[in-house]
Design a protein around this motif. Structure first.
Motif, PDB file in Angstrom:
ATOM      1  N   UNK A 206       0.851  -1.193   0.000  1.00  0.00           N
ATOM      2  CA  UNK A 206       0.000   0.000   0.000  1.00  0.00           C
ATOM      3  C   UNK A 206       0.885   1.240   0.000  1.00  0.00           C
ATOM      4  N   UNK A 207       0.742   2.130  -0.962  1.00  0.00           N
ATOM      5  CA  UNK A 207       1.568   3.340  -0.988  1.00  0.00           C
ATOM      6  C   UNK A 207       1.408   4.158   0.295  1.00  0.00           C
ATOM      7  N   UNK A 208       2.484   4.807   0.698  1.00  0.00           N
ATOM      8  CA  UNK A 208       2.458   5.600   1.932  1.00  0.00           C
ATOM      9  C   UNK A 208       1.367   6.665   1.903  1.00  0.00           C
ATOM     10  N   UNK A 209       1.169   7.265   0.746  1.00  0.00           N
ATOM     11  CA  UNK A 209       0.136   8.302   0.629  1.00  0.00           C
ATOM     12  C   UNK A 209      -1.243   7.731   0.966  1.00  0.00           C
ATOM     13  N   UNK A 210      -1.504   6.520   0.483  1.00  0.00           N
ATOM     14  CA  UNK A 210      -2.793   5.891   0.743  1.00  0.00           C
ATOM     15  C   UNK A 210      -2.917   5.457   2.203  1.00  0.00           C
ATOM     16  N   UNK A 211      -1.812   5.005   2.787  1.00  0.00           N
ATOM     17  CA  UNK A 211      -1.832   4.685   4.219  1.00  0.00           C
ATOM     18  C   UNK A 211      -2.207   5.924   5.031  1.00  0.00           C
ATOM     19  N   UNK A 212      -1.612   7.040   4.692  1.00  0.00           N
ATOM     20  CA  UNK A 212      -1.869   8.280   5.426  1.00  0.00           C
ATOM     21  C   UNK A 212      -3.323   8.713   5.285  1.00  0.00           C
ATOM     22  N   UNK A 213      -3.845   8.656   4.073  1.00  0.00           N
ATOM     23  CA  UNK A 213      -5.240   9.042   3.843  1.00  0.00           C
ATOM     24  C   UNK A 213      -6.182   8.134   4.632  1.00  0.00           C
ATOM     25  N   UNK A 214      -5.947   6.840   4.565  1.00  0.00           N
ATOM     26  CA  UNK A 214      -6.803   5.877   5.260  1.00  0.00           C
ATOM     27  C   UNK A 214      -6.764   6.105   6.771  1.00  0.00           C
ATOM     28  N   UNK A 215      -5.560   6.258   7.300  1.00  0.00           N
ATOM     29  CA  UNK A 215      -5.415   6.424   8.747  1.00  0.00           C
ATOM     30  C   UNK A 215      -6.102   7.699   9.233  1.00  0.00           C
ATOM     31  N   UNK A 216      -5.945   8.776   8.507  1.00  0.00           N
ATOM     32  CA  UNK A 216      -6.573  10.036   8.925  1.00  0.00           C
ATOM     33  C   UNK A 216      -8.094   9.965   8.834  1.00  0.00           C
ATOM     34  N   UNK A 217      -8.587   9.169   7.916  1.00  0.00           N
ATOM     35  CA  UNK A 217     -10.036   9.066   7.717  1.00  0.00           C
ATOM     36  C   UNK A 217     -10.682   8.067   8.668  1.00  0.00           C
ATOM     37  N   UNK A 218      -9.992   6.955   8.961  1.00  0.00           N
ATOM     38  CA  UNK A 218     -10.632   5.844   9.665  1.00  0.00           C
ATOM     39  C   UNK A 218     -10.127   5.596  11.079  1.00  0.00           C
ATOM     40  N   UNK A 219      -8.905   6.045  11.399  1.00  0.00           N
ATOM     41  CA  UNK A 219      -8.276   5.655  12.666  1.00  0.00           C
ATOM     42  C   UNK A 219      -8.168   6.870  13.589  1.00  0.00           C
ATOM     43  N   UNK A 220      -8.795   6.853  14.759  1.00  0.00           N
ATOM     44  CA  UNK A 220      -8.710   7.988  15.661  1.00  0.00           C
ATOM     45  C   UNK A 220      -7.275   8.390  16.009  1.00  0.00           C
ATOM     46  N   UNK A 221      -6.364   7.423  16.117  1.00  0.00           N
ATOM     47  CA  UNK A 221      -4.963   7.770  16.378  1.00  0.00           C
ATOM     48  C   UNK A 221      -4.223   8.221  15.124  1.00  0.00           C
ATOM     49  N   UNK A 222      -4.895   8.137  13.976  1.00  0.00           N
ATOM     50  CA  UNK A 222      -4.448   8.756  12.722  1.00  0.00           C
ATOM     51  C   UNK A 222      -3.116   8.217  12.207  1.00  0.00           C
ATOM     52  N   UNK A 223      -2.881   6.944  12.403  1.00  0.00           N
ATOM     53  CA  UNK A 223      -1.646   6.335  11.892  1.00  0.00           C
ATOM     54  C   UNK A 223      -1.802   4.823  11.844  1.00  0.00           C
ATOM     55  N   UNK A 224      -0.887   4.178  11.132  1.00  0.00           N
ATOM     56  CA  UNK A 224      -0.723   2.730  11.198  1.00  0.00           C
ATOM     57  C   UNK A 224       0.125   2.397  12.427  1.00  0.00           C
ATOM     58  N   UNK A 225      -0.084   1.221  12.987  1.00  0.00           N
ATOM     59  CA  UNK A 225       0.740   0.771  14.108  1.00  0.00           C
ATOM     60  C   UNK A 225       1.983   0.049  13.603  1.00  0.00           C
ATOM     61  N   UNK A 226       2.944  -0.115  14.474  1.00  0.00           N
ATOM     62  CA  UNK A 226       4.089  -0.977  14.200  1.00  0.00           C
ATOM     63  C   UNK A 226       3.837  -2.334  14.851  1.00  0.00           C
ATOM     64  N   UNK A 227       4.452  -3.401  14.366  1.00  0.00           N
ATOM     65  CA  UNK A 227       4.183  -4.743  14.894  1.00  0.00           C
ATOM     66  C   UNK A 227       4.421  -4.876  16.389  1.00  0.00           C
ATOM     67  N   UNK A 228       5.386  -4.135  16.908  1.00  0.00           N
ATOM     68  CA  UNK A 228       5.693  -4.236  18.335  1.00  0.00           C
ATOM     69  C   UNK A 228       4.508  -3.844  19.216  1.00  0.00           C
TER      70      UNK A 228
END
Length: 261
Positions: A206-228
């Motif tokens: 998934x391109x970084x730009x699309x990750x950013x758009x998705x996270x800002x739209x759908x995730x209250x913390x506005x980011x993807x998590x890391x595996x840890x």
């Protein structure tokens, strides 16, 4: 008034099997468990990739240890053989983390649909019960036996073009709840982690730009998590002190599943 009881938050000396441990959340969990003093069986399809994770863990000088086993969780006989060897080599099994998985897009209208359906259900649902059944005799002998099944927020909802994955993850939640009831009498807890958008091999394309758009739209913390971040929730579920937690379905999703708009 009864005295306060100090419950252990240490997995030092425990033996843990982690499937899909060569990358992503499985690799992060292997590192974390070893850093907490556990003896970790790193399993995945590729022996070389498993060996690489074991070498990383050794180089980190954690208090725990790791050994590698190549394992195809779609093969029942391979599971029986590898689990038995792990138990014999590491001295039993205390913790099982069913993490192995992948994602294959699928269109229900296409003839190729079952090319996705069959392996997806095999690896991400049937394999969980195969691993549990193989490990069960050893878990019954453990002091604080723990099973964690890794599902997904796709097990709490759904997204287009992904129905075999969605079905498998819903099944993992059902399996978790059913086995929590069945195995409670043996003191074995069975819980389920539902990761949301995580930076793993599955989401690398998934391109970084699309990750950013998705996270800002759908995730209250506005980011993807890391595996840890997922690994730490898994650790919380396998602690000896997590002795009254079973059948739980825990989203680790930055709030994705509770956001209405």
């Amino acid at each position: 008034m009864e005295a306060y009881q100090q419950l252990s938050r240490s997995i030092a000396g425990k033996t843990a099997i982690i499937t899909g441990a060569a990358s992503g959340m499985g690799r992060a969990t292997a590192h974390l468990f070893a850093s907490e003093g556990a003896h970790v069986a790193v399993t995945d399809l590729d022996q070389g990739k498993c060996d690489a994770v074991v070498q990383e863990i050794a180089a980190a000088n954690y208090s725990g240890t790791a050994k590698a086993w190549a394992l195809d969780v779609s093969k029942t006989e391979a599971i029986k053989s590898v689990v038995a060897d792990i138990a014999a080599t590491l001295g039993g099994i205390d913790i099982l983390v069913n993490n192995a998985g992948f994602a294959i897009p699928a269109d229900i209208a296409q003839d190729s649909y079952e090319d996705s359906w069959n392996p997806t259900l095999d690896v991400m649902l049937s394999a969980h019960q195969r691993m549990i059944r193989a490990a069960l005799p050893h878990l019954k002998e453990a002091d604080h036996p723990r099973i964690v099944n890794v599902a997904s927020t796709e097990g709490l909802g759904g997204s287009p073009g992904n129905s075999p994955y969605v079905a498998a993850k819903h099944g993992v939640i059902g399996l978790t709840r059913g086995l929590a009831v069945d195995l409670g009498r043996d003191g074995i807890t069975v819980n389920c982690i539902c990761p949301g958008p995580i930076r793993t091999g599955i989401t690398d394309a998934i391109p970084e730009e699309h990750k950013t758009i998705y996270a800002k739209r759908r995730v209250p913390l506005r980011r993807y998590a890391i595996p840890e971040e997922v690994a730490h929730m898994t650790l919380s579920c396998v602690l000896p002190s997590a002795s009254f937690l079973t059948g739980a379905v825990i989203p680790v999703d930055g709030g994705l599943t509770i956001k209405n708009a």
